[in-house]
Design a protein around this motif. Sequence first.
Motif, mmCIF file in Angstrom:
data_model
loop_
_atom_site.group_PDB
_atom_site.id
_atom_site.type_symbol
_atom_site.label_atom_id
_atom_site.label_comp_id
_atom_site.label_asym_id
_atom_site.label_seq_id
_atom_site.Cartn_x
_atom_site.Cartn_y
_atom_site.Cartn_z
ATOM 1 N N ALA A 1 -1.906 -8.323 -12.413
ATOM 2 C CA ALA A 1 -2.564 -7.099 -12.890
ATOM 3 C C ALA A 1 -3.242 -6.363 -11.737
ATOM 4 O O ALA A 1 -3.499 -5.161 -11.834
ATOM 5 C CB ALA A 1 -3.571 -7.437 -13.981
ATOM 6 N N GLU A 2 -3.489 -7.050 -10.630
ATOM 7 C CA GLU A 2 -4.059 -6.396 -9.448
ATOM 8 C C GLU A 2 -3.144 -5.273 -8.947
ATOM 9 O O GLU A 2 -3.610 -4.326 -8.318
ATOM 10 C CB GLU A 2 -4.273 -7.405 -8.319
ATOM 11 C CG GLU A 2 -5.308 -8.462 -8.601
ATOM 12 C CD GLU A 2 -5.398 -9.491 -7.489
ATOM 13 O OE1 GLU A 2 -5.600 -9.099 -6.322
ATOM 14 O OE2 GLU A 2 -5.252 -10.697 -7.788
ATOM 15 N N LEU A 3 -1.856 -5.379 -9.224
ATOM 16 C CA LEU A 3 -0.915 -4.352 -8.789
ATOM 17 C C LEU A 3 -1.099 -3.046 -9.562
ATOM 18 O O LEU A 3 -0.511 -2.033 -9.210
ATOM 19 C CB LEU A 3 0.525 -4.843 -8.952
ATOM 20 C CG LEU A 3 0.922 -6.029 -8.088
ATOM 21 C CD1 LEU A 3 2.289 -6.558 -8.497
ATOM 22 C CD2 LEU A 3 0.916 -5.636 -6.617
ATOM 23 N N LEU A 4 -1.906 -3.066 -10.605
ATOM 24 C CA LEU A 4 -2.144 -1.879 -11.428
ATOM 25 C C LEU A 4 -3.435 -1.162 -11.062
ATOM 26 O O LEU A 4 -3.691 -0.078 -11.568
ATOM 27 C CB LEU A 4 -2.231 -2.286 -12.908
ATOM 28 C CG LEU A 4 -1.003 -2.948 -13.482
ATOM 29 C CD1 LEU A 4 -1.330 -3.605 -14.814
ATOM 30 C CD2 LEU A 4 0.121 -1.940 -13.625
ATOM 31 N N ASP A 5 -4.244 -1.762 -10.232
ATOM 32 C CA ASP A 5 -5.585 -1.244 -9.959
ATOM 33 C C ASP A 5 -5.540 -0.107 -8.947
ATOM 34 O O ASP A 5 -5.319 -0.324 -7.757
ATOM 35 C CB ASP A 5 -6.480 -2.366 -9.457
ATOM 36 C CG ASP A 5 -7.944 -1.990 -9.400
ATOM 37 O OD1 ASP A 5 -8.272 -0.797 -9.595
ATOM 38 O OD2 ASP A 5 -8.758 -2.899 -9.165
ATOM 39 N N GLU A 6 -5.783 1.098 -9.435
ATOM 40 C CA GLU A 6 -5.745 2.257 -8.535
ATOM 41 C C GLU A 6 -6.937 2.298 -7.593
ATOM 42 O O GLU A 6 -6.970 3.112 -6.678
ATOM 43 C CB GLU A 6 -5.651 3.562 -9.334
ATOM 44 C CG GLU A 6 -6.827 3.853 -10.207
ATOM 45 C CD GLU A 6 -6.614 5.097 -11.047
ATOM 46 O OE1 GLU A 6 -7.580 5.833 -11.214
ATOM 47 O OE2 GLU A 6 -5.498 5.318 -11.526
ATOM 48 N N LYS A 7 -7.896 1.398 -7.781
ATOM 49 C CA LYS A 7 -9.048 1.340 -6.883
ATOM 50 C C LYS A 7 -8.766 0.475 -5.656
ATOM 51 O O LYS A 7 -9.524 0.487 -4.703
ATOM 52 C CB LYS A 7 -10.276 0.819 -7.629
ATOM 53 C CG LYS A 7 -10.725 1.766 -8.718
ATOM 54 C CD LYS A 7 -11.876 1.188 -9.509
ATOM 55 C CE LYS A 7 -12.165 2.116 -10.664
ATOM 56 N NZ LYS A 7 -12.399 1.415 -11.899
ATOM 57 N N VAL A 8 -7.684 -0.281 -5.697
ATOM 58 C CA VAL A 8 -7.304 -1.103 -4.557
ATOM 59 C C VAL A 8 -6.733 -0.184 -3.484
ATOM 60 O O VAL A 8 -5.746 0.516 -3.707
ATOM 61 C CB VAL A 8 -6.268 -2.179 -4.980
ATOM 62 C CG1 VAL A 8 -5.750 -2.943 -3.770
ATOM 63 C CG2 VAL A 8 -6.878 -3.130 -5.991
ATOM 64 N N ARG A 9 -7.362 -0.190 -2.340
ATOM 65 C CA ARG A 9 -6.991 0.705 -1.233
ATOM 66 C C ARG A 9 -5.492 0.662 -0.933
ATOM 67 O O ARG A 9 -4.844 1.689 -0.777
ATOM 68 C CB ARG A 9 -7.787 0.318 0.018
ATOM 69 C CG ARG A 9 -7.337 1.006 1.287
ATOM 70 C CD ARG A 9 -7.825 0.301 2.536
ATOM 71 N NE ARG A 9 -7.497 -1.108 2.602
ATOM 72 C CZ ARG A 9 -6.339 -1.603 3.013
ATOM 73 N NH1 ARG A 9 -5.369 -0.803 3.375
ATOM 74 N NH2 ARG A 9 -6.116 -2.903 3.039
ATOM 75 N N LEU A 10 -4.941 -0.499 -0.926
ATOM 76 C CA LEU A 10 -3.541 -0.686 -0.573
ATOM 77 C C LEU A 10 -2.587 -0.009 -1.549
ATOM 78 O O LEU A 10 -1.499 0.424 -1.185
ATOM 79 C CB LEU A 10 -3.255 -2.193 -0.517
ATOM 80 C CG LEU A 10 -1.866 -2.660 -0.140
ATOM 81 C CD1 LEU A 10 -1.537 -2.240 1.284
ATOM 82 C CD2 LEU A 10 -1.776 -4.170 -0.284
ATOM 83 N N LEU A 11 -2.995 0.117 -2.814
ATOM 84 C CA LEU A 11 -2.093 0.593 -3.856
ATOM 85 C C LEU A 11 -2.506 1.905 -4.508
ATOM 86 O O LEU A 11 -1.785 2.416 -5.362
ATOM 87 C CB LEU A 11 -1.979 -0.476 -4.951
ATOM 88 C CG LEU A 11 -1.584 -1.868 -4.488
ATOM 89 C CD1 LEU A 11 -1.690 -2.858 -5.627
ATOM 90 C CD2 LEU A 11 -0.206 -1.868 -3.883
ATOM 91 N N SER A 12 -3.646 2.447 -4.138
ATOM 92 C CA SER A 12 -4.183 3.596 -4.871
ATOM 93 C C SER A 12 -3.229 4.784 -4.912
ATOM 94 O O SER A 12 -3.059 5.405 -5.962
ATOM 95 C CB SER A 12 -5.543 4.015 -4.309
ATOM 96 O OG SER A 12 -5.408 4.487 -2.987
ATOM 97 N N ASP A 13 -2.579 5.097 -3.813
ATOM 98 C CA ASP A 13 -1.680 6.251 -3.807
ATOM 99 C C ASP A 13 -0.433 6.003 -4.661
ATOM 100 O O ASP A 13 0.084 6.922 -5.299
ATOM 101 C CB ASP A 13 -1.285 6.655 -2.384
ATOM 102 C CG ASP A 13 -0.512 5.582 -1.644
ATOM 103 O OD1 ASP A 13 -0.864 4.390 -1.768
ATOM 104 O OD2 ASP A 13 0.442 5.927 -0.923
ATOM 105 N N ILE A 14 0.022 4.765 -4.730
ATOM 106 C CA ILE A 14 1.187 4.440 -5.557
ATOM 107 C C ILE A 14 0.834 4.617 -7.031
ATOM 108 O O ILE A 14 1.585 5.236 -7.793
ATOM 109 C CB ILE A 14 1.680 3.008 -5.273
ATOM 110 C CG1 ILE A 14 2.154 2.887 -3.822
ATOM 111 C CG2 ILE A 14 2.796 2.609 -6.234
ATOM 112 C CD1 ILE A 14 2.421 1.463 -3.376
ATOM 113 N N CYS A 15 -0.306 4.083 -7.427
ATOM 114 C CA CYS A 15 -0.748 4.200 -8.830
ATOM 115 C C CYS A 15 -0.969 5.660 -9.206
ATOM 116 O O CYS A 15 -0.534 6.106 -10.275
ATOM 117 C CB CYS A 15 -2.047 3.429 -9.033
ATOM 118 S SG CYS A 15 -1.927 1.660 -8.748
#
Length: 185
Positions: free
Chosen positions: A104-118
């Motif tokens: 579910a961490e892959l869904l977190d738009e607050k995670v710097r690494l993934l925010s632009d993808i989300c």
Amino acid sequence: MGTDRLDEVLDATYDCLTRYGVRRTTMDDIAGAMGVSRSAVYQYVRNKDDAVRRLAERLYEQALVRARRAAADTALPHADRVRGVLTAKLDLVLDLSGDSPHTAELLDEKVRLLSDICTSFVAELRTLLTGLFTESGTVAGLGPARAADICIALVMGLERTKDARELLPPASDALVTGLIGAPPR
């Protein structure tokens, strides 16, 4: 770069994330899951962050393909096309959340690494929905983009419910009926 081998790296990354989460997964874990050396994994990804990011991009792109296909299927009634777009988002969230609390961490738009993808994923869904509501029209005083925002809010709310997949069809039908001012076919 061999796409099949990169897919193996991403599959191994996903397996590791389900067990350890993003922070605790290491390149050694990924290599071990593949049965190769760490240096072999580095032939396909720069580091763990690159592997996680590419994995997220793949998962979100697969969901977007489903959403685009649903939006483009003019043989379906409008409500079904909207539901198809919303289902693509809901399925992504429920599948990742169901596999492991860590994925579910892959869904977190607050995670710097993934925010632009989300953020890009939701923006693309909004564009698809806006196009559908532009095509069908909306009730007076409500523009297509606003109707799209309401639909996204609906699915985001459903993501937190126990029976989300069962609730989506009647909820989306009722919502579309209200947004376009006509019952779904």
